[in-house]
Design a protein around this motif. Structure first.
Motif, PDB file in Angstrom:
ATOM      1  N   GLU A   1      11.014  -7.403  36.012  1.00  0.00           N
ATOM      2  CA  GLU A   1       9.722  -8.095  35.984  1.00  0.00           C
ATOM      3  C   GLU A   1       8.771  -7.486  37.008  1.00  0.00           C
ATOM      4  O   GLU A   1       9.200  -6.967  38.038  1.00  0.00           O
ATOM      5  CB  GLU A   1       9.915  -9.581  36.279  1.00  0.00           C
ATOM      6  CG  GLU A   1      10.723 -10.331  35.239  1.00  0.00           C
ATOM      7  CD  GLU A   1      10.660 -11.828  35.467  1.00  0.00           C
ATOM      8  OE1 GLU A   1       9.799 -12.491  34.866  1.00  0.00           O
ATOM      9  OE2 GLU A   1      11.465 -12.325  36.278  1.00  0.00           O
TER      10      GLU A   1
ATOM     11  N   ASN B   1       2.517  -9.697  37.483  1.00  0.00           N
ATOM     12  CA  ASN B   1       2.602 -10.566  36.308  1.00  0.00           C
ATOM     13  C   ASN B   1       3.135 -11.945  36.697  1.00  0.00           C
ATOM     14  O   ASN B   1       2.659 -12.975  36.189  1.00  0.00           O
ATOM     15  CB  ASN B   1       3.505  -9.949  35.241  1.00  0.00           C
ATOM     16  CG  ASN B   1       2.911  -8.688  34.651  1.00  0.00           C
ATOM     17  OD1 ASN B   1       1.706  -8.447  34.764  1.00  0.00           O
ATOM     18  ND2 ASN B   1       3.740  -7.882  34.017  1.00  0.00           N
TER      19      ASN B   1
ATOM     20  N   ARG C   1       1.024 -15.753  36.442  1.00  0.00           N
ATOM     21  CA  ARG C   1       1.403 -16.849  35.543  1.00  0.00           C
ATOM     22  C   ARG C   1       2.119 -18.013  36.232  1.00  0.00           C
ATOM     23  O   ARG C   1       2.427 -19.018  35.588  1.00  0.00           O
ATOM     24  CB  ARG C   1       2.305 -16.309  34.427  1.00  0.00           C
ATOM     25  CG  ARG C   1       3.682 -15.848  34.897  1.00  0.00           C
ATOM     26  CD  ARG C   1       4.600 -15.539  33.719  1.00  0.00           C
ATOM     27  NE  ARG C   1       5.943 -15.274  34.174  1.00  0.00           N
ATOM     28  CZ  ARG C   1       6.483 -14.057  34.289  1.00  0.00           C
ATOM     29  NH1 ARG C   1       5.749 -12.981  33.996  1.00  0.00           N
ATOM     30  NH2 ARG C   1       7.725 -13.915  34.701  1.00  0.00           N
TER      31      ARG C   1
END
Length: 566
Positions: free
Chosen positions: A154, A158, A162
């Protein structure tokens, strides 16, 4: 867990909340992004990202006490990741950013890491095979390209975009395990040193009592690995304690510009870098000329300021050296420039906080007096330095026998270092207990003090004094890149041999007869972490030197030459 008496307000998470609430808009981290561009991070921004990552860790199933690993060069996100691990209830396991794949796998497996943060790295292609398949990974900004990362990795940005920040002010008890710091492995498999939030808070508190100049207005350049106890204590926990401004170095190539950008008020380095600074000055201004100028009352202050300004150290009010002894002549050189260097002594097992010379009161050849609250003694049989304080490790992770061996029956930490005390009670490090070796004449040799003299030659990058069971010891010297280049011609080679032969004579003249070196053996191939000669903290692995070269010792001695080439 052992109880450490410390004010809860001085623990890591409480300090984070303090700065979040009292100085949210204060710039605290400055990160180079390449090409001369930097980004600043305020306390509010640091805590916002740390809280978001912490919430994500909890969503991924990280529970109190879970181990979360971190491999990266020093960046602002290294610190934020560490803060996030603590906020989420985890235990951080930092790895040196220069480790070989096999060692990475050993540590990740031994520590039972549930997740790995991957950050800025130079040699990722040789490291990534050490990441176990299926381990959840998060790539921090400046990490290797996505295509080179483990499948499913990941991206930090990002996650930040979120995820809602973790709410509230979760706290961790001072006696809770905070981190497992794996030693650099000079003697084999790295050992996982366990520290609590309390051991670090106590150590930083007593350390800062010696350093009144470090405050919220201080600036530091972070470049030594944050996975090392010195940087972890002084930079990370020093930051939490004082709120100072941390600048990060971009690379070795930009180090001079990084220093100029930070103009640190406090600067810590290993002796080798202090030597290189000196050599850089001497290359531009011959020592004899500098000595003359410093003796002229009108010019000496101008010359001092010009040199320190060129180094980026003209604002520095606290300078320190550690990890190896500082040669007295080097200390005197800096003192004459108006930058007295404090010598510090410590190890991972005591948060790096044991002894230090007093600011402005140099005692060359010693590491000064113990910090307040640190007791010290010398073993009457071996001369080993033993210490006791509230900053001692909780033990080695999953190694109860090694933990027992690390302490005496009455609870003192065995440092493994030999020492002596001068009439003032200053501690002098005389070598490692296990590094002593006996010549065929039955005399013991302590290699460390001899090596400290040898590396003062401008051509020497690293060295190892060895020779158990020989009539006299010898030294294997790794030449630096400039010396290897100079030796490419016959004239350059001859000049280097003559210079090193003269250096050998000077070193031997200062040694006892049984310590005097038979010869210097020159190595042109670099010793590195990858080939096993050097630890991630740039210490030479003696056992590796002996494993590779011992079969040649008798032949080298038999050559009867002061300088030989491998």
């Amino acid at each position: 867990m052992r109880h450490v008496p410390v004010d809860p307000s001085k623990l890591a998470l409480q300090r984070l909340y303090h700065w979040e609430q009292t100085a949210p808009d204060r710039v605290v981290l400055t990160q180079p992004m390449g090409g001369g561009v930097t980004t600043d991070h305020t306390w509010a921004q640091v805590m916002d990202q740390s809280r978001r990552i912490a919430a994500h860790l909890q969503a991924q199933g990280i529970r109190p006490g879970d181990k979360v690993a971190l491999i990266s060069k020093n960046t602002a996100w290294w610190l934020m990741a560490d803060f996030a691990i603590w906020l989420a209830g985890g235990v951080s396991v930092p790895l040196y950013p220069t480790l070989a794949a096999e060692t990475i796998r050993q540590i990740l497996t031994h520590s039972e890491a549930r997740l790995l943060f991957i950050g800025k790295l130079d040699g990722w292609s040789g490291m990534k095979a050490g990441v176990p398949a299926g381990l959840h990974c998060i790539a921090m900004p400046l990490a290797p390209p996505k295509a080179e990362l483990p499948p499913g990795t990941e991206q930090w940005d990002n996650i930040i975009a979120r995820t809602q920040p973790l709410a509230g002010h979760p706290v961790r008890d001072g006696d809770e395990l905070s981190t497992i710091m794996y030693t650099s492995g000079t003697t084999g498999m790295p050992k996982g040193v366990m520290h609590s939030f309390g051991t670090f808070a106590w150590s930083v508190d007593v350390g800062l009592k010696r350093l009144p100049d470090i405050s919220q207005n201080s600036r530091m350049l972070s470049y030594l690995p944050l996975s090392h106890v010195a940087e972890r204590t002084l930079v990370e926990h020093g930051l939490l304690a004082t709120g100072m401004h941390i600048f990060f170095a971009e690379s070795l190539d930009t180090f001079a510009q990084d220093l100029q950008r930070a103009r640190p008020t406090a600067f810590f380095s290993v002796p080798r870098l202090w030597v290189k600074f000196q050599q850089g000055v001497s290359a531009k201004m011959p020592p004899a000329k500098l000595n003359r100028l410093l003796k002229i009352p009108i010019l000496n202050n101008i010359v001092r300021k010009k040199i320190l300004s060129a180094l980026g150290l003209d604002q520095c009010t606290f300078a320190a050296g550690g990890a190896a002894p500082m040669p007295p002549e080097l200390l005197n050189w800096y003192a004459r420039l108006g930058l007295p260097i404090v010598e510090v002594y410590g190890m991972t097992e005591n948060c790096g906080v044991s002894h230090a010379t007093l600011p402005g009161v140099q005692r060359p050849g010693t590491v000064g007096q113990p910090y307040e609250g640190v007791e010290t003694r010398l073993d009457p049989a071996s001369g080993e330095i033993q210490v006791k304080c509230h900053g001692l490790m909780l033990g080695y992770y999953k190694e109860p026998e090694l933990t027992r061996d690390a302490f005496t029956a009455d609870g003192w930490l065995r440092t493994g270092d030999k020492g002596s005390l001068d009439v003032e009670g200053n501690l002098k490090i005389t070598g490692r207990v296990k590094d002593l070796f006996k010549t065929s004449k039955g005399k013991y040799v302590a290699p460390a003090p001899i090596e400290d003299r040898l590396v003062m030659h401008t051509s020497v990058e690293a060295c190892c004094v060895t020779g158990a069971n020989l009539g006299q010891p010898l030294a294997v010297l790794m030449l630096n890149a400039d010396a290897v280049t100079a030796a490419g011609s016959a004239a350059g080679r001859a000049e280097l041999e003559a210079s090193l032969a003269e250096h050998l004579k000077k070193v031997n003249d200062a040694l006892d007869p049984h310590e005097q070196l038979e010869c210097l053996v020159l190595v042109t191939d670099p010793w590195s972490v990858d080939n096993g000669f050097i630890t991630p903290t740039f210490k030479v692995k003696r056992n590796r030197v002996e494993e590779v070269y011992a079969a040649s010792y008798e032949r080298w001695v038999g050559a009867r030459k002061p300088v030989l080439w491998l």
